[in-house]
Design an enzyme around this catalytic site. Structure first.
Site, PDB file in Angstrom:
ATOM      1  N   SER A  17      53.237  51.988  45.981  1.00  0.00           N
ATOM      2  CA  SER A  17      53.915  52.356  44.729  1.00  0.00           C
ATOM      3  C   SER A  17      55.187  53.175  44.972  1.00  0.00           C
ATOM      4  O   SER A  17      56.194  52.932  44.300  1.00  0.00           O
ATOM      5  CB  SER A  17      52.954  53.115  43.805  1.00  0.00           C
ATOM      6  N   THR A  63      45.189  55.454  41.434  1.00  0.00           N
ATOM      7  CA  THR A  63      44.553  54.377  42.185  1.00  0.00           C
ATOM      8  C   THR A  63      43.181  54.811  42.663  1.00  0.00           C
ATOM      9  O   THR A  63      42.665  55.856  42.260  1.00  0.00           O
ATOM     10  CB  THR A  63      45.507  53.871  43.313  1.00  0.00           C
ATOM     11  N   LYS A  67      40.409  55.801  38.966  1.00  0.00           N
ATOM     12  CA  LYS A  67      40.803  55.170  37.697  1.00  0.00           C
ATOM     13  C   LYS A  67      39.832  55.483  36.557  1.00  0.00           C
ATOM     14  O   LYS A  67      40.265  55.753  35.433  1.00  0.00           O
ATOM     15  CB  LYS A  67      40.944  53.653  37.872  1.00  0.00           C
ATOM     16  N   ASP A 103      47.167  46.950  34.916  1.00  0.00           N
ATOM     17  CA  ASP A 103      46.730  46.005  35.955  1.00  0.00           C
ATOM     18  C   ASP A 103      46.648  44.574  35.422  1.00  0.00           C
ATOM     19  O   ASP A 103      47.098  43.631  36.072  1.00  0.00           O
ATOM     20  CB  ASP A 103      45.366  46.424  36.523  1.00  0.00           C
ATOM     21  N   GLY A 129      34.126  37.280  41.133  1.00  0.00           N
ATOM     22  CA  GLY A 129      34.040  38.737  41.203  1.00  0.00           C
ATOM     23  C   GLY A 129      33.871  39.380  39.845  1.00  0.00           C
ATOM     24  O   GLY A 129      34.202  38.771  38.809  1.00  0.00           O
ATOM     25  N   GLY A 132      36.153  46.225  39.308  1.00  0.00           N
ATOM     26  CA  GLY A 132      37.162  46.851  38.460  1.00  0.00           C
ATOM     27  C   GLY A 132      38.362  45.948  38.210  1.00  0.00           C
ATOM     28  O   GLY A 132      38.854  45.839  37.084  1.00  0.00           O
ATOM     29  N   ALA A 133      38.834  45.289  39.267  1.00  0.00           N
ATOM     30  CA  ALA A 133      39.985  44.399  39.113  1.00  0.00           C
ATOM     31  C   ALA A 133      39.628  43.247  38.181  1.00  0.00           C
ATOM     32  O   ALA A 133      40.435  42.835  37.334  1.00  0.00           O
ATOM     33  CB  ALA A 133      40.418  43.867  40.477  1.00  0.00           C
ATOM     34  N   ASN A 153      29.728  35.594  40.315  1.00  0.00           N
ATOM     35  CA  ASN A 153      29.599  36.838  41.086  1.00  0.00           C
ATOM     36  C   ASN A 153      28.314  36.827  41.892  1.00  0.00           C
ATOM     37  O   ASN A 153      27.320  36.257  41.484  1.00  0.00           O
ATOM     38  CB  ASN A 153      29.624  38.054  40.163  1.00  0.00           C
ATOM     39  N   ARG A 154      28.384  37.482  43.058  1.00  0.00           N
ATOM     40  CA  ARG A 154      27.214  37.554  43.947  1.00  0.00           C
ATOM     41  C   ARG A 154      26.050  38.254  43.229  1.00  0.00           C
ATOM     42  O   ARG A 154      24.923  37.828  43.309  1.00  0.00           O
ATOM     43  CB  ARG A 154      27.639  38.325  45.209  1.00  0.00           C
ATOM     44  N   TYR A 221      46.549  40.151  48.849  1.00  0.00           N
ATOM     45  CA  TYR A 221      47.895  39.737  49.271  1.00  0.00           C
ATOM     46  C   TYR A 221      48.161  40.060  50.745  1.00  0.00           C
ATOM     47  O   TYR A 221      49.306  39.955  51.204  1.00  0.00           O
ATOM     48  CB  TYR A 221      48.978  40.320  48.355  1.00  0.00           C
TER      49      TYR A 221
HETATM   50  P1  ATR Z   1      37.434  46.379  42.687  1.00  0.00           P
HETATM   51  O1  ATR Z   1      37.375  47.562  41.791  1.00  0.00           O
HETATM   52  O2  ATR Z   1      38.562  46.425  43.687  1.00  0.00           O
HETATM   53  O3  ATR Z   1      37.394  45.078  41.957  1.00  0.00           O
HETATM   54  P2  ATR Z   1      34.618  46.561  43.292  1.00  0.00           P
HETATM   55  O4  ATR Z   1      34.393  47.178  41.975  1.00  0.00           O
HETATM   56  O5  ATR Z   1      33.946  47.155  44.486  1.00  0.00           O
HETATM   57  O6  ATR Z   1      36.146  46.473  43.660  1.00  0.00           O
HETATM   58  O7  ATR Z   1      34.215  44.996  43.164  1.00  0.00           O
HETATM   59  C1  ATR Z   1      34.160  44.184  44.280  1.00  0.00           C
HETATM   60  C2  ATR Z   1      33.846  42.746  43.866  1.00  0.00           C
HETATM   61  O8  ATR Z   1      33.875  41.943  45.047  1.00  0.00           O
HETATM   62  C3  ATR Z   1      32.451  42.556  43.287  1.00  0.00           C
HETATM   63  O9  ATR Z   1      32.467  41.472  42.388  1.00  0.00           O
HETATM   64  C4  ATR Z   1      31.642  42.213  44.534  1.00  0.00           C
HETATM   65  O10 ATR Z   1      30.458  41.491  44.264  1.00  0.00           O
HETATM   66  P3  ATR Z   1      29.095  42.269  43.885  1.00  0.00           P
HETATM   67  O11 ATR Z   1      29.205  42.646  42.446  1.00  0.00           O
HETATM   68  O12 ATR Z   1      28.040  41.272  44.151  1.00  0.00           O
HETATM   69  O13 ATR Z   1      29.033  43.464  44.811  1.00  0.00           O
HETATM   70  C5  ATR Z   1      32.617  41.328  45.246  1.00  0.00           C
HETATM   71  N1  ATR Z   1      32.344  41.241  46.688  1.00  0.00           N
HETATM   72  C6  ATR Z   1      32.658  42.139  47.634  1.00  0.00           C
HETATM   73  N2  ATR Z   1      32.272  41.692  48.856  1.00  0.00           N
HETATM   74  C7  ATR Z   1      31.715  40.475  48.668  1.00  0.00           C
HETATM   75  C8  ATR Z   1      31.119  39.487  49.530  1.00  0.00           C
HETATM   76  N3  ATR Z   1      31.042  39.682  50.848  1.00  0.00           N
HETATM   77  N4  ATR Z   1      30.658  38.354  48.971  1.00  0.00           N
HETATM   78  C9  ATR Z   1      30.729  38.129  47.640  1.00  0.00           C
HETATM   79  N5  ATR Z   1      31.273  39.031  46.767  1.00  0.00           N
HETATM   80  C10 ATR Z   1      31.757  40.180  47.277  1.00  0.00           C
END
Ligand code: ATR
Length: 281
Positions: A17, A63, A67, A103, A129, A132-133, A153-154, A221
């Site tokens: 930033s 950041t 947040k 964002d 996913g 937060g993003a 999502n996982r 990125y």
């Molecule tokens: P941010 O705020 O940057 O989005 P976060 O809140 O930690 O970061 O979210 C990370 C995301 O990446 C989540 O959707 C996470 O999946 P889970 O909800 O199952 O934890 C996903 N993620 C991170 N590592 C992963 C992996 N190895 N395989 C699949 N999903 C993953």
């Protein structure tokens, strides 16, 4: 008096930033402004916010990991930050500090900038996913007209919580193994996880069911062309890399603090890429 703005995070050394905002400060000849980094451990956050104006700051970016905590600490928010319960931009208003969140704006502005023919309203958006993003992106896609948000999502419960917290009008949740079904008829595919980042595994979802016209983008990125974008481009999908989201999210803050709406230019993009050790393309 010098108008100071800072980015607050922990750690903060790698934030780009300052590079972005100080480039604009120079470009627009704003000679009474400066943008700094401020390393703020979680225990110091409340004092920092209370003291921000006294220390000469007219605003800040926020950041990781602050947040949500900044949202909770501030009395005033704009509608987007209120919906997300997360703040990435602080502006001084006549009635005090206001928390905003740009964002999602940055995400959408980047797509419209780099893929001008793409429109959110043309079909379902698929998001990998639910962190937060993903929250910022889901809210922005819905506001921009996406008729349906599909979340892969996982951890299913996290996707369910996202849809409920944001009160998304039309949302479908898919387990990882059902991801190919989520891609059917999609207009957009976005990776919001850290998968594909340098040193991490790639997104391993087969793209066969994704329409060739669907736009594919990534918030990662580094590298600029992630495994997902490479695979999508190879089968003919239009792709947009994630760097522009970082650049565009900075625009509304700069305009609010200094009164000039800055432009995201190829020169700025090249500057940030050079800082990352990547040559411009
Ligand atoms: P941010 O705020 O940057 O989005 P976060 O809140 O930690 O970061 O979210 C990370 C995301 O990446 C989540 O959707 C996470 O999946 P889970 O909800 O199952 O934890 C996903 N993620 C991170 N590592 C992963 C992996 N190895 N395989 C699949 N999903 C993953």
């Amino acid at each position: 008096m010098i108008r100071k703005v800072c980015v607050i995070g922990w750690p903060i050394a790698h934030s780009r930033s300052p590079l972005i905002h100080n480039y604009w400060i120079k470009t627009y000849g704003i000679d009474d402004a400066v943008y700094e980094r401020m390393a703020v451990p979680p225990g110091d956050l409340t004092l920092t916010l209370r003291s921000l104006n006294d220390w000469g700051f007219i605003g800040a970016n926020v950041t990781v990991p602050h947040k949500e905590a900044v949202f909770a600490s501030l009395m005033r928010h704009d509608a987007v930050a209120a919906r997300l319960k997360a703040v990435n931009t602080i502006v001084t208003t006549p009635s005090g500090l206001e928390g905003r969140n740009t964002d999602g704006y940055g995400f959408i502005a980047n797509l419209h900038d780099r893929a001008p023919d793409w429109q959110a309203k043309d079909g379902p958006a698929v998001m990998i996913g639910a962190g937060g993003a993903a929250r910022a992106i889901a809210a922005a896609l819905e506001s921009d007209g996406a008729p349906e948000i599909r979340i892969v999502n996982r951890t299913r419960t996290r996707a369910v919580a996202l849809a409920a917290d944001l009160d998304l009008a039309s949302c479908r949740i898919y387990d990882w193994e059902n991801a190919p079904r989520a891609l059917e008829g999609a207009n957009l595919l976005v990776n919001t996880t850290t998968l594909g980042m340098k040193g991490e595994k790639n997104v391993d979802i087969p793209l066969d069911a994704l329409p060739k016209a669907a736009l594919v983008t990534d918030i990662v990125y580094t590298p600029l062309e992630t495994g997902l974008l490479k695979a999508a481009a190879a089968r003919g999908n239009p792709v947009v890399d994630g760097l522009g989201m970082l650049l565009h999210q900075a625009v509304p803050g700069f305009e609010a603090w200094f009164g000039t709406r800055p432009e995201v230019t190829p020169e700025l993009r090249a500057l940030v890429l050079a800082d990352m050790g990547v040559s411009a393309n």
